[in-house]
Every structure is written in structure tokens, then in C-alpha cells.
Design an enzyme around this catalytic site. Structure first.
Site: not given
Lengths: 213, 327
Positions: B171-173, B288
Site C-alpha cells: 500500500f501507498d500511505g 495500491f
């Protein structure tokens, strides 16, 4: 009724000499309503509902009326009438408030796949045979329209079983000349949300049919 | 399993399988030809699409979960959604059978027109969907607007091999796990202000983003393995791959996760470096990100990357395009 009329309209557009059309009969066993017969008749006219015949019969005779008129589908809100009619081999459907919100522009018929694929064991009950021939006729009607913009749409829902049930049902219906537009394999998920989403006018199963849940 | 108990992942047929050829026929020759082609090739299975290895990994996790908790309904449940005619569904079912999917896969088809406003997101809601993956950005945006975690999946030119036994999700943050609040500051006031702000608010948790719920769902399953002493051998692994830097802005991200009671297995702070190479090392089944720049960068290096069209990054892109147009 409006949706049925829409189908008729479009069928005649395709072929002005079309004979496979819906014919609507209004049946009442309610003695009160019978006393207001002229009001019933003028009301249907008022709403532009094309009813070709009015049968004011008694409770005892109404089954006979159904049979005499060669009724293929009987719609009622009375559970007893559904049971009685089914027992004599007339495809009967219990309507409820949900039906009122359905489209008046497109007739949406839902097939319950779980019943469709049940293997034929023994002699066919009358209603199953009637349901099959009725759905074949509906299939014929559907064929007169293209993929898009059809006034008649078929939905298949298999509630139980996995994708094999769904596949079996799709193929079975196809072999009967019923080309399904939308198919949903619920695999045990509750049917309620789908029914309110899809808004079929009625469900077809073997014999007793109705919009339960 | 009952939809409320399971972790439901809805995937569209175009991301689960490769339907490029069929898509071409639809675009060039229309719907009727497209259906005809599908029916003619009904018994011919599709080849795998970008979501395929992800779904296979979900299946692997389910197998392990069933071993440990045979009576539990807390499993992954995959719903196949397609905007296609029911007969295309036959071909899809045949393909799934061909690939021996043991997942209890609910196959959902919808006819294309005569939609009557039945948007996909209503079906998604009816199935308690935890994550929706599609090739159609409009559907994805609609789902996000309804509060359903969703992302647009792209097909990389070549897909790097991924594990068949361990599900890896990256995941991106900002604007994915977290809200876009910090990104807004960066876009409006620049990098220095962004660092200042993050340092000052280090102990204030960020607001949640659209994919927080999905990470949470993964964490819930992970704990089931930890509970049976399988932390080292857990078939689910999560990664945070962020442009934040470990030295400064990264702290707030980690503290936020902790405040939510969520764990992430590996946090990679790239301090603005491209994400592609790092992802190539990690080999996640899915990644993502809210910025197409990163999605494309990842895809170029063989990672299955999905765009989450959420937050300020989308509007900025639109504005840039608009400015270019008016110029």
C-alpha cells in the site's frame, strides 16, 4: 400490466401481424367488487389498462374461469388463490407491495435456477409443465428483440449451489429457448437485497411462484 | 460463507482474465458480434489477467485458514462481476472450472444496457464488499464515493513471478491508507512546509483513507495465524511503500497505524525515490497508489499496480490537463 402492454406495443412495432401477444383478463371473486363492476371497468379504462375481458365469477367458479380462459399466468395478492390455482396446473404468482415499484417500461421476469435444474423424477406435476411451456413462449417473445433496449428482460438467480448450478440453469433455459439477460449465482448469499435491486415483476419456479422474502 | 463474515473481494472479469481480444471485438464490431464470438468460444478458457495471481493467493490463504479453523466463515470470498451478457458468464464459469478455482466463487453478471441506474456499487454494497477491483475507472470512482475500497487495476506488459503460497499486499500511505490531508499541504505549500507540518503533528493520527478497512481485514486474518503460533510462517504479508522519509514524515505514518491498532509487516520509506525497483524486490500480488505516476512506474517493472482515484492528486491532474487545454 403497463409493462405487459409495452411488450405488446413493441411486438406489434416489429410485426404488425404478430399473434404472440399478451392478453389480459381481469378476474374477481370479490362480491363487493362485482357490485361495482361498471366502476371496475371504467377504472381500468381511466388508467389506460388494456383489459380484454372481465370475469366476475364466484369463489367456487374462479378456477373454472381460469381454465376456460386458458390462462397461462395468474397474478393475485391472495395466498389461497395461488395455492388453489397452482393445484390445478395454472402458473400462479403472489404479488405484493414490492411489485408496485417495478418498472412500467420493461417487463422483468426472474427465473429461480435452483428449481430449474432439479432432475425430473417421476411424472411432471401440472404446474411445472405449464411453467415450462409459458417460459418457452416468453423466450419466443424475447427473441423478437435485440440485446439492447428490449421491453422484456430475463434474470436468472441461483440461490444455492455454486457456479455449476448457475451454469446448468443457464444451459437448461437456453435449451428451452429462453435466452437469459442477467445471471446471478448467489451461492448461499441472501436473496433479499438482490430482489430489491433487480426488481423483477414476478418469479418463475416450478409450480408455486411468488415474491417471498 | 455468509457475506458479513467473509472478506469479500469483487473482481471484474476483465482484470481476472485477459479479455483484450474480446474487448477489441466489442469496440470495433459492437455488442452482438462480441456476444456471438464469446458464445462460439464458450469452451475455450480465457488466459489469466492481472488479478489472477492475487486471487490464487487468496485461495492459498483460505486453504491454510481452513486447516486451522475448519468451522470458521472468516475467509476470503471472491465475487466475479462483469458488465457482460449472461452467456459470457458461461465462458467465464468454464474458465474458472478449467483453472480449478476452489474458492466459492459467486459469479455475478450484468447485462450491459437497460441498466436503469443499477450501478455496480449497489451490487457491491449488497454483497458487503471489502475490496472492488476493476479495469473501469468510472465504476471504481463510484464505488469509492459509496465508501467501498476500490482501485483500477492495470495490466503490466510483463508480470513478475509472485509467490503461490504467501499473499503479499503493498500500500501507498497518503490518500490510500491515510487521508490526503498531508498531500494537500505538500501540493499547496511545498516540501518544507510538509515536513514542518508532519513533525509538528507527529502525535496526531492522520485521518483514514479508502483502503484502511482492507488493511484492517487483512490484519484480522493475520492475527488468526499468529494465534496458532504461525507468525513466522504467515501466508499474508503487508507492506507500506511511501514517498515519506524515515527520518521525518515517516514517524507520523507509523504512529497513525499504531493508534488504529494496525500492524504492517514492512514499512519502506523511499524519501521520494521511485517505487518501481523496491516493488520489484518485494514482489507483491497487488500494489495500491493514488498517483498514476507511481502506478505506471510499478507496472513498468512488472508489478500489478492499481490506481486509487482518491484525494487531491486526482484534482491536480485534472487541473493540469485543463490548463494545458485552455493554453
Amino acid at each position: 400490466l403497463q409493462a405487459l402492454q409495452k411488450v405488446n406495443e413493441r411486438l406489434l412495432e416489429e410485426n404488425p401481424a404478430e399473434s404472440l401477444l399478451f392478453d389480459v383478463i381481469l378476474i374477481t371473486t370479490d362480491s363487493q367488487q362485482q357490485q361495482q363492476s361498471s366502476r371496475v371497468i371504467s377504472s381500468t379504462r381511466h388508467y389506460g389498462l388494456e383489459v380484454s375481458r372481465f370475469c366476475f365469477s364466484s369463489e367456487e367458479d374462479f378456477i373454472e374461469s381460469l381454465q376456460k380462459n386458458n390462462v397461462k399466468l395468474f397474478l393475485t395478492t391472495d395466498t389461497n388463490e395461488v395455492t388453489q390455482a397452482s393445484q390445478t396446473g395454472v402458473v400462479s404468482v403472489l404479488l405484493d407491495q414490492q411489485t408496485a415499484v417495478c418498472s412500467s417500461e420493461q417487463l422483468r421476469v426472474m427465473f429461480c435456477g435452483d428449481a430449474v435444474i432439479r432432475p425430473d423424477t417421476g411424472p411432471m406435476p401440472l404446474t411445472r409443465q405449464a411453467a415450462q411451456s409459458f417460459s418457452t413462449q416468453l423466450g419466443e417473445m424475447r427473441q423478437k428483440f435485440g440485446m439492447f433496449d428490449s421491453p422484456l428482460s430475463f434474470i436468472l438467480v441461483t440461490s444455492h449451489g455454486g457456479r455449476e448450478s448457475c451454469r446448468g440453469a443457464l444451459q437448461m433455459l437456453r435449451s428451452r429457448g429462453v435466452s437469459v439477460d442477467e445471471a446471478y449465482c448467489l451461492a448461499g448469499a441472501p436473496r433479499g437485497p438482490m430482489l430489491s435491486l433487480l426488481q423483477p415483476h414476478f418469479l418463475l419456479r416450478d409450480g408455486y411462484s411468488g415474491l417471498e422474502e | 460463507p455468509k457475506p458479513e463474515n467473509a472478506i469479500t473481494i469483487a473482481v471484474s472479469s476483465r482484470v481476472l482474465f485477459n479479455m483484450e481480444k474480446e474487448q477489441q471485438i466489442y469496440e470495433q464490431q459492437g455488442m452482438e458480434e462480441y456476444i456471438k464470438y464469446q458464445v462460439e468460444h464458450e469452451t475455450q478458457p480465457f488466459s489469466p489477467g492481472p488479478a489472477f495471481s492475487f486471487v490464487k493467493a487468496l485461495e492459498a490463504v483460505n486453504t491454510r485458514l481452513r486447516e486451522l479453523y475448519p468451522d470458521s466463515e472468516e475467509l476470503f470470498d471472491v465475487v466475479l462481476m462483469t458488465n457482460n451478457h449472461a452467456y459470457v458468464g458461461l465462458r467465464l464459469i468454464n474458465t474458472i472450472n478449467h483453472h480449478h478455482f476452489d474458492l466459492l466463487c459467486r459469479v455475478v453478471h450484468r447485462a450491459l444496457l437497460y441498466d436503469r441506474g443499477k450501478q455496480s456499487h449497489r451490487l457491491l454494497k449488497a454483497y458487503h464488499t471489502n475490496l472492488y477491483l476493476s479495469a473501469d475507472p468510472t465504476k471504481v470512482r463510484e464505488a469509492l464515493e459509496e465508501g467501498i475500497a476500490a482501485a483500477t487495476m492495470f495490466t503490466p506488459e510483463k508480470m513478475t513471478e509472485v509467490s503461490e503460497t504467501q499473499l503479499r499486499v503493498a500500500f501507498d500511505g497518503d490518500a490510500v491508507l491515510f487521508s490526503d490531508e498531508s498531500e494537500r499541504i505538500y501540493k499547496a505549500h511545498g516540501l518544507d512546509k510538509f515536513f514542518e507540518h508532519e513533525k509538528a503533528h507527529e502525535n496526531k493520527p492522520l485521518d483514514h483513507g479508502p483502503l484502511k478497512g482492507f488493511l484492517e481485514a487483512l490484519g484480522k486474518l493475520q492475527k488468526k495465524f499468529y494465534g496458532k503460533g504461525q507468525r513466522m510462517d504467515c501466508p499474508i504479508r503487508t507492506y507500506l511503500v511511501t514517498a515519506r522519509s524515515a527520518a521525518s514524515s515517516g514517524t507520523r505514518a507509523l504512529k497513525t497505524l499504531r493508534s488504529w491498532g494496525l500492524e504492517i509487516d514492512e514499512a519502506l520509506f523511499l524519501a521520494g525515490a521511485p517505487k518501481g525497483p523496491m516493488l520489484e524486490k518485494i514482489r507483491p500480488h497487488i500494489f495500491f497508489d493514488d498517483q498514476m505516476f507511481h502506478v505506471e512506474g510499478a507496472a513498468e517493472m512488472g508489478t500489478v499496480a492499481c490506481h486509487v482515484p482518491y484525494g487531491i492528486a486526482q484534482r491536480v491532474t485534472k487541473k493540469v490537463i485543463k490548463d494545458l487545454e485552455t493554453e
